[in-house]
Motif scaffolding. Sequence first.
Motif, PDB file in Angstrom:
ATOM      1  N   ARG A  27      -6.453  35.960   1.884  1.00  0.00           N
ATOM      2  CA  ARG A  27      -6.656  37.455   1.477  1.00  0.00           C
ATOM      3  C   ARG A  27      -7.613  37.500   0.237  1.00  0.00           C
ATOM      4  N   GLY A  28      -7.965  38.569  -0.176  1.00  0.00           N
ATOM      5  CA  GLY A  28      -8.938  38.893  -1.216  1.00  0.00           C
ATOM      6  C   GLY A  28      -9.575  40.183  -1.308  1.00  0.00           C
ATOM      7  N   THR A  29      -9.868  40.339  -2.656  1.00  0.00           N
ATOM      8  CA  THR A  29     -10.719  41.864  -2.657  1.00  0.00           C
ATOM      9  C   THR A  29     -12.239  41.303  -3.074  1.00  0.00           C
ATOM     10  N   VAL A  30     -13.072  42.161  -2.525  1.00  0.00           N
ATOM     11  CA  VAL A  30     -14.523  41.560  -2.814  1.00  0.00           C
ATOM     12  C   VAL A  30     -14.985  42.890  -3.502  1.00  0.00           C
ATOM     13  N   VAL A  31     -15.449  42.792  -4.855  1.00  0.00           N
ATOM     14  CA  VAL A  31     -16.044  44.205  -5.300  1.00  0.00           C
ATOM     15  C   VAL A  31     -17.569  43.845  -5.372  1.00  0.00           C
ATOM     16  N   VAL A  32     -18.204  45.023  -4.771  1.00  0.00           N
ATOM     17  CA  VAL A  32     -19.653  44.755  -4.172  1.00  0.00           C
ATOM     18  C   VAL A  32     -20.493  45.732  -5.239  1.00  0.00           C
ATOM     19  N   ILE A  33     -21.414  44.677  -5.910  1.00  0.00           N
ATOM     20  CA  ILE A  33     -22.305  45.417  -6.974  1.00  0.00           C
ATOM     21  C   ILE A  33     -23.603  45.797  -6.329  1.00  0.00           C
ATOM     22  N   GLN A  34     -24.489  46.598  -7.024  1.00  0.00           N
ATOM     23  CA  GLN A  34     -25.666  46.964  -6.475  1.00  0.00           C
ATOM     24  C   GLN A  34     -26.505  45.975  -6.308  1.00  0.00           C
ATOM     25  N   GLY A  35     -26.771  45.149  -7.286  1.00  0.00           N
ATOM     26  CA  GLY A  35     -27.763  44.225  -7.101  1.00  0.00           C
ATOM     27  C   GLY A  35     -29.210  44.823  -7.650  1.00  0.00           C
ATOM     28  N   PRO A  36     -30.339  43.983  -7.412  1.00  0.00           N
ATOM     29  CA  PRO A  36     -30.472  42.493  -7.583  1.00  0.00           C
ATOM     30  C   PRO A  36     -30.099  41.979  -8.607  1.00  0.00           C
ATOM     31  N   ARG A  37     -29.730  42.368  -9.869  1.00  0.00           N
ATOM     32  CA  ARG A  37     -29.189  41.753 -10.972  1.00  0.00           C
ATOM     33  C   ARG A  37     -27.791  41.129 -10.757  1.00  0.00           C
ATOM     34  N   PHE A  38     -27.263  40.374 -11.338  1.00  0.00           N
ATOM     35  CA  PHE A  38     -25.951  39.633 -11.420  1.00  0.00           C
ATOM     36  C   PHE A  38     -25.340  40.503 -12.708  1.00  0.00           C
ATOM     37  N   SER A  39     -24.105  40.360 -12.760  1.00  0.00           N
ATOM     38  CA  SER A  39     -23.227  41.022 -13.661  1.00  0.00           C
ATOM     39  C   SER A  39     -23.521  40.478 -15.274  1.00  0.00           C
ATOM     40  N   THR A  40     -23.101  41.381 -16.075  1.00  0.00           N
ATOM     41  CA  THR A  40     -23.064  40.895 -17.378  1.00  0.00           C
ATOM     42  C   THR A  40     -21.673  40.053 -17.618  1.00  0.00           C
ATOM     43  N   ARG A  41     -21.441  39.608 -18.615  1.00  0.00           N
ATOM     44  CA  ARG A  41     -20.129  38.827 -18.748  1.00  0.00           C
ATOM     45  C   ARG A  41     -18.914  39.815 -19.218  1.00  0.00           C
ATOM     46  N   ALA A  42     -19.324  40.887 -19.687  1.00  0.00           N
ATOM     47  CA  ALA A  42     -18.531  42.169 -19.899  1.00  0.00           C
ATOM     48  C   ALA A  42     -18.119  42.748 -18.508  1.00  0.00           C
ATOM     49  N   GLU A  43     -18.908  42.967 -17.799  1.00  0.00           N
ATOM     50  CA  GLU A  43     -18.706  43.489 -16.325  1.00  0.00           C
ATOM     51  C   GLU A  43     -17.790  42.605 -15.506  1.00  0.00           C
ATOM     52  N   SER A  44     -18.217  41.183 -15.545  1.00  0.00           N
ATOM     53  CA  SER A  44     -17.606  39.993 -14.810  1.00  0.00           C
ATOM     54  C   SER A  44     -16.148  40.287 -15.254  1.00  0.00           C
ATOM     55  N   ARG A  45     -15.750  40.288 -16.606  1.00  0.00           N
ATOM     56  CA  ARG A  45     -14.364  40.193 -17.263  1.00  0.00           C
ATOM     57  C   ARG A  45     -13.613  41.538 -16.567  1.00  0.00           C
ATOM     58  N   TRP A  46     -14.452  42.517 -16.490  1.00  0.00           N
ATOM     59  CA  TRP A  46     -13.663  43.932 -16.157  1.00  0.00           C
ATOM     60  C   TRP A  46     -13.178  43.620 -14.735  1.00  0.00           C
ATOM     61  N   PHE A  47     -14.065  43.155 -13.893  1.00  0.00           N
ATOM     62  CA  PHE A  47     -13.728  43.004 -12.337  1.00  0.00           C
ATOM     63  C   PHE A  47     -12.514  41.931 -12.344  1.00  0.00           C
ATOM     64  N   ALA A  48     -12.679  40.904 -13.084  1.00  0.00           N
ATOM     65  CA  ALA A  48     -11.706  39.971 -12.923  1.00  0.00           C
ATOM     66  C   ALA A  48     -10.215  40.462 -13.500  1.00  0.00           C
ATOM     67  N   SER A  49     -10.462  41.511 -14.488  1.00  0.00           N
ATOM     68  CA  SER A  49      -9.159  41.783 -15.150  1.00  0.00           C
ATOM     69  C   SER A  49      -8.575  42.655 -13.997  1.00  0.00           C
ATOM     70  N   GLN A  50      -8.757  43.148 -12.999  1.00  0.00           N
ATOM     71  CA  GLN A  50      -8.363  43.868 -11.998  1.00  0.00           C
ATOM     72  C   GLN A  50      -7.617  43.255 -10.802  1.00  0.00           C
ATOM     73  N   GLY A  51      -7.987  42.010 -11.081  1.00  0.00           N
ATOM     74  CA  GLY A  51      -7.292  40.824 -10.026  1.00  0.00           C
ATOM     75  C   GLY A  51      -7.970  40.695  -9.065  1.00  0.00           C
ATOM     76  N   TRP A  52      -9.363  41.300  -8.737  1.00  0.00           N
ATOM     77  CA  TRP A  52     -10.252  41.030  -7.641  1.00  0.00           C
ATOM     78  C   TRP A  52     -10.644  39.653  -7.654  1.00  0.00           C
TER      79      TRP A  52
END
Length: 264
Positions: free
Chosen positions: A155-180
Amino acid sequence: MQYPQAEIGVFGGSGFYSLLENADEVRVDTPYGAPSAPVTVGEISGRRVAFLPRHGTAHQYPPHMINYRANVYAMKLLGVSRIIGPNACGSLQPHVKPGDFVICDQFVDCTWGRKDTFYDGPTTTHVSSADPYCPVMRQVAIDKARELGITVHERGTVVVIQGPRFSTRAESRWFASQGWEVINMTQYPEAYLARELEICYCNISLITDHDAGTEGIEPVTNEEVIRVFNENNEKLKRLLHAMIPALPAERDCICAHALDGAAF
């Protein structure tokens, strides 16, 4: 127009044409425009399978420009009742490693502006997406991956971002902090549109690298990402060959009844 029929659809990269036996290319016209490419219809282990590269044959459509409605509706016109949606993904958690597979059970949509419903009126239709992935298909994928010795997270949660750019480090840490666990650019609205048409959908997330803000993980090189990507593709081909013949012929899951009571 009468199209050749298939029961199982696969969205993926151009490397999967070789999966199909007795294959023919079909151009499908939909009310939502042209899909990303002609659909290749053939067989795997005696089951009729339709394959469509979601980014186009030359990978010419970035994630935010894919005509998701046309792609999914093309599968419907071909008679498809189950779709397998593998995609390359980044990991948001240290325990989900490059080379692992994640069979997601949830998504979080962080996209914007995408055409994400078939029901624009005049009848108002609300389709539940509480459990957006087919439980029957997910279990078959998990069981077959384990039989093949593939490291799989069930199981797992996928967070879907708009693209085509990749996440900033801050965005990535935010997503990870949610447990996704997983980050990707194409799962929405692809998976949800399938549900609106009562088509079963199974995600297979192929982890190629850790996202930019994953705690305690050094960024990987492009060469390493390509190496893992190629290895994942070979494992995915084995999984699809094991999974497709194991899918039950009949459906009695939540996906098959998604429109019951949905129209107001």
